[in-house]
Structures are given as C-alpha cells and as structure tokens.
Scaffold this motif. Structure first.
Motif, PDB file in Angstrom:
ATOM      1  N   PRO A 126       0.829  -1.226   0.000  1.00 33.20           N
ATOM      2  CA  PRO A 126       0.000   0.000   0.000  1.00 33.20           C
ATOM      3  C   PRO A 126       0.852   1.261   0.000  1.00 33.20           C
ATOM      4  O   PRO A 126       2.064   1.223   0.179  1.00 33.20           O
ATOM      5  N   PHE A 127       0.175   2.397  -0.187  1.00 34.39           N
ATOM      6  CA  PHE A 127       0.868   3.680  -0.239  1.00 34.39           C
ATOM      7  C   PHE A 127       1.817   3.856   0.940  1.00 34.39           C
ATOM      8  O   PHE A 127       1.493   3.512   2.079  1.00 34.39           O
ATOM      9  N   SER A 128       2.996   4.412   0.669  1.00 35.45           N
ATOM     10  CA  SER A 128       3.848   4.899   1.750  1.00 35.45           C
ATOM     11  C   SER A 128       3.584   6.391   1.915  1.00 35.45           C
ATOM     12  O   SER A 128       3.030   7.034   1.032  1.00 35.45           O
ATOM     13  N   ARG A 132       2.511   9.336  -0.908  1.00 35.69           N
ATOM     14  CA  ARG A 132       1.349  10.207  -0.761  1.00 35.69           C
ATOM     15  C   ARG A 132       1.763  11.672  -0.840  1.00 35.69           C
ATOM     16  O   ARG A 132       1.020  12.519  -1.323  1.00 35.69           O
ATOM     17  N   ASP A 133       2.954  11.984  -0.344  1.00 29.24           N
ATOM     18  CA  ASP A 133       3.462  13.359  -0.393  1.00 29.24           C
ATOM     19  C   ASP A 133       4.179  13.663  -1.703  1.00 29.24           C
ATOM     20  O   ASP A 133       4.740  14.746  -1.856  1.00 29.24           O
ATOM     21  N   ALA A 171      -1.034   6.755   4.675  1.00 25.53           N
ATOM     22  CA  ALA A 171      -0.166   5.669   4.194  1.00 25.53           C
ATOM     23  C   ALA A 171      -0.877   4.332   4.368  1.00 25.53           C
ATOM     24  O   ALA A 171      -0.515   3.509   5.206  1.00 25.53           O
ATOM     25  N   THR A 172      -1.894   4.111   3.549  1.00 25.59           N
ATOM     26  CA  THR A 172      -2.713   2.915   3.693  1.00 25.59           C
ATOM     27  C   THR A 172      -3.200   2.474   2.313  1.00 25.59           C
ATOM     28  O   THR A 172      -2.679   2.926   1.286  1.00 25.59           O
ATOM     29  N   VAL A 176      -9.102   3.504   0.942  1.00 21.74           N
ATOM     30  CA  VAL A 176      -9.487   4.144   2.212  1.00 21.74           C
ATOM     31  C   VAL A 176      -8.501   5.224   2.640  1.00 21.74           C
ATOM     32  O   VAL A 176      -8.546   5.694   3.773  1.00 21.74           O
ATOM     33  N   ALA A 177      -7.621   5.634   1.727  1.00 20.90           N
ATOM     34  CA  ALA A 177      -6.627   6.646   2.092  1.00 20.90           C
ATOM     35  C   ALA A 177      -7.255   7.988   2.429  1.00 20.90           C
ATOM     36  O   ALA A 177      -6.683   8.778   3.184  1.00 20.90           O
TER      37      ALA A 177
END
Length: 391
Positions: A126-128, A132-133, A171-172, A176-177
């Motif tokens: 999943p996203f770190s 995301r940034d 970070a998920t 559901v982020a």
C-alpha cells in the motif's frame, strides 16, 4: 518493464487492494499490450481450473493473469509453455506472462519451484507516506550516506504529532486513504472477511477457521513486540505448532510480517527472536478497535507500538522500491535489554540503526541501544538516528 524484458514471467505480489490490478492494466494499455484475465472472476477461474493447458495454450499474445494463486495447477502449465517457447526461439522468450497475486509466492514453495529461473518476483505494498506526499527522495540512501540537512521551513501549521497521525492515516490502502473512520471500519471488515473466508481457504486446509480473527487480534495487540508463539497460542486456544502455522499463513497473505533479529558471532548474548508487525497501520488500528487519537489519549502504551508499526511498514515499503543498494530490515536487542527498533543491513555488512520514540523530547538514554550496536560492530556501523514526535 525491465523485469518483463529479461524474464519470461513476472509475478507481482502484495496485499489485496494495494493497486496491483490497476498497475498491470495500465501497463497493458500502454507499454505491455496483452490479454487480461482475472481469476477473481468465477467463470475464468473455473475455465483455468478445469483445463489449464487449454486456458493458456490458445493465446497468441502475452497474457496478464490476476490472482493466479487461486489456480495452482496453472504454474505447471506455465513452466511447460515457457520452456517450449524458449526452445523454439531463445532470443524472444521473455515478457510472456505478467501475473499478480495476493499471496507471497516465496511462501508457497510448490508454486515458486515450478518457475525457478523463469520468474522475477516484485512486491507492491500500500501507499507509503512519501508516495502520498509525492516525495521521491529515499530516506534509506540518505541514512547510509549520512546526509541530514535540517530544514527549518515548517511543512504545515499542524503540530508534529498531528502531522505524524495525518501521515499514518494516508499511508494505507488506496480505497481508504481519504475515508472517514466509519467508512474505513466498514471497508476493513469486508477486506478481512474476503481474505479469511476465501484466500486463506484457497491456500491451505484450515480446520479452525473461526480462530483466525482471534489470532489476528492477538498479533495486533503484540505489534512491535518479540514473537512468542506459545503465548499467542494460549490466548487463541491453539497448540503452539498450529498457531505458528496459521501465523505464517497470515504472513503469506500480507496481513502481517516478521522482522528478524540482527546478530553476529561476536561473543555477546543477543536476543534472537523475531518481532511481529501488521502490514498496514490503519488496519492495525481497526484490529485494536481505536482511532489514532483515542490510542494517543487513552492507551499511550499501545500508541507507541502503533507508531513503531508505522515506521516498520514505511521502511518495508521504501525497501521495495527505493533505488540504490538493497538492505535487510532487522532489529537488535541484547540480553540486558538494550535495543534498537530497526537495523538496516546492506549486503556489504554496513549497518544503520533507527530507534522510534513517541515523546516530544530526546534524551541521552534514547541512544543507548544505538551505542551498543556501534560498540559491537564499529567497522560496519554507518549511522544511527532517533525518530521522535517533537519539532
């Protein structure tokens, strides 16, 4: 694409809903023209299971197959097709099959062995927080190089603790982020139900499926702690051997993971037990039944473990995609309880240590474990840092 150019088969594994299907379907539209099928589709799964040879042999173009672990017999046929095409034309045998799966292929030796020397394995998590940034910098490379620049420019008006919790919540899993607490809880319930009642059953004969949710909750309550299968087994009502087998199945489905200990034969007694973590920190909060704010306010002991779990997942994610020299994620603890939460060891033996604190201040004692690690391996030690919640 580099892996497809140099291997007949590429297997992208990772948790469900991490974005594997989106990734490979995007490749199919742009750089890797291919047929796409998913074995999550009952009709396709039935066709593949009833006649694997016909399912694969009739295709003239490269093929993308989603959730391929649901039909294990496909791997034997894949091997036969790959070997035949290699024999016919060794120069053009690569890039034939792009597979995805929600099970760790290396934890399924009967499947992995069938394609040894023919398959490249990639992991998509999943996203770190850095993704995301949209931050492409690698903390890992900076860590080993000792590049630490103090930037006094505030990143936001939020407090450091609030900013940390915002990073954890982003970070998920992509679905559901951006979700609220209620929607996220509902999504995780469905997510776990699918994995336990479908994926787990497809991997192994589970006699006591009803205990698996209890096992997950037991692992969640111990996130960041040394694993003790006898203690876990008592809590969930299993014998230690069965409990460990079930726990390893959860690892293979990317619900949890272990961090091995760092040690060398250097005469000092070191703890050699693994530490356990949950693959997604928001899933960990769901299993604990509390939001980040509730944990910080009412259960600071658990909150510390949740933050440590977040750092573990961030390191694991960056290790899966960061450029540069690979490293192994480990932990360090001496018999007198001096510890370093995370140790990164590169193939040349060089080490970097990371200690995690949730306090607003850093004390000299917070570096005791890092000092112990440096004393034991002075020639290998490159850098040690303490991550904390202050500004």
């Amino acid at each position: 694409m580099a892996a497809l150019r140099s291997n007949p088969v590429v297997y992208v594994n990772g948790p469900r809903q991490a974005g594997k299907s989106t990734l490979v379907r995007t490749l199919a539209q742009e750089e890797f023209p291919a047929d796409y099928v998913t074995l999550d589709n009952a009709t396709q799964m039935a066709a593949a299971a009833s006649s694997p040879g016909t399912f694969l042999g009739a295709r003239s173009r490269p093929v993308i197959i989603g959730e391929v672990q649901l039909v294990p017999d496909l791997f034997r046929v894949l091997k036969e097709i790959v070997d035949e095409k290699r024999f016919e034309d060794p120069r053009h045998g690569n890039g034939q099959f792009l597979l995805t799966g929600s099970a760790d292929i290396m934890a399924l030796p009967k499947l992995a062995d069938a394609l040894v020397g023919r398959m490249s394995v990639k992991t998509l998590l999943p996203f770190s927080a850095t993704e995301r940034d949209r931050d492409s910098r690698s903390f890992l490379n900076d860590l080993f190089a000792g590049r630490f620049v103090i930037d006094s420019t505030p990143r936001s008006s939020a407090s450091p603790t609030k900013e940390l919790e915002q990073a954890i919540s982003r970070a998920t899993f992509p679905p559901v982020a951006q979700a609220g607490d209620e929607a996220r809880a509902s999504w995780f319930e469905g997510y776990l139900s699918t994995i336990i009642h479908r994926d787990l059953r497809s991997l192994a004969e589970i006699e006591k499926l009803a205990v698996v949710p209890r096992l997950l909750h037991a692992l969640a309550s111990r996130a960041g702690s040394l694993l003790n299968d006898a203690s876990i087994a008592r809590d969930v009502g299993l014998n230690p051997v069965t409990s460990k087998n079930y726990r390893m199945l959860l690892n293979s489905l990317f619900l949890s993971f272990d961090v091995p200990p760092w040690y060398r034969n250097i005469g000092k007694r070191l703890v050699k037990s693994e530490k356990g973590y949950i693959t997604d920190t928001m899933l960990l909060c769901h299993l604990l039944g509390r939001t980040l704010g509730e944990l910080r306010g009412n259960r600071p002991d658990l909150y510390g473990h949740v933050v440590e779990n977040f750092i573990a997942t961030e390191l694991k994610k960056q290790l899966s995609w960061a450029p540069g020299v690979p490293a192994q994620l480990l932990h360090f603890r001496t018999s007198d309880n001096r510890e370093v939460d995370f140790v990164l060891e590169r193939p040349d033996g060089s080490l970097a240590g990371i200690e995690v604190k949730t306090s607003d201040l850093v004390r000299s004692s917070d570096f005791s474990g890092l000092r112990a690690l440096k004393e034991l391996a002075p020639e290998s030690f490159r850098c040690g840092v303490v991550l904390y919640s202050g500004d």
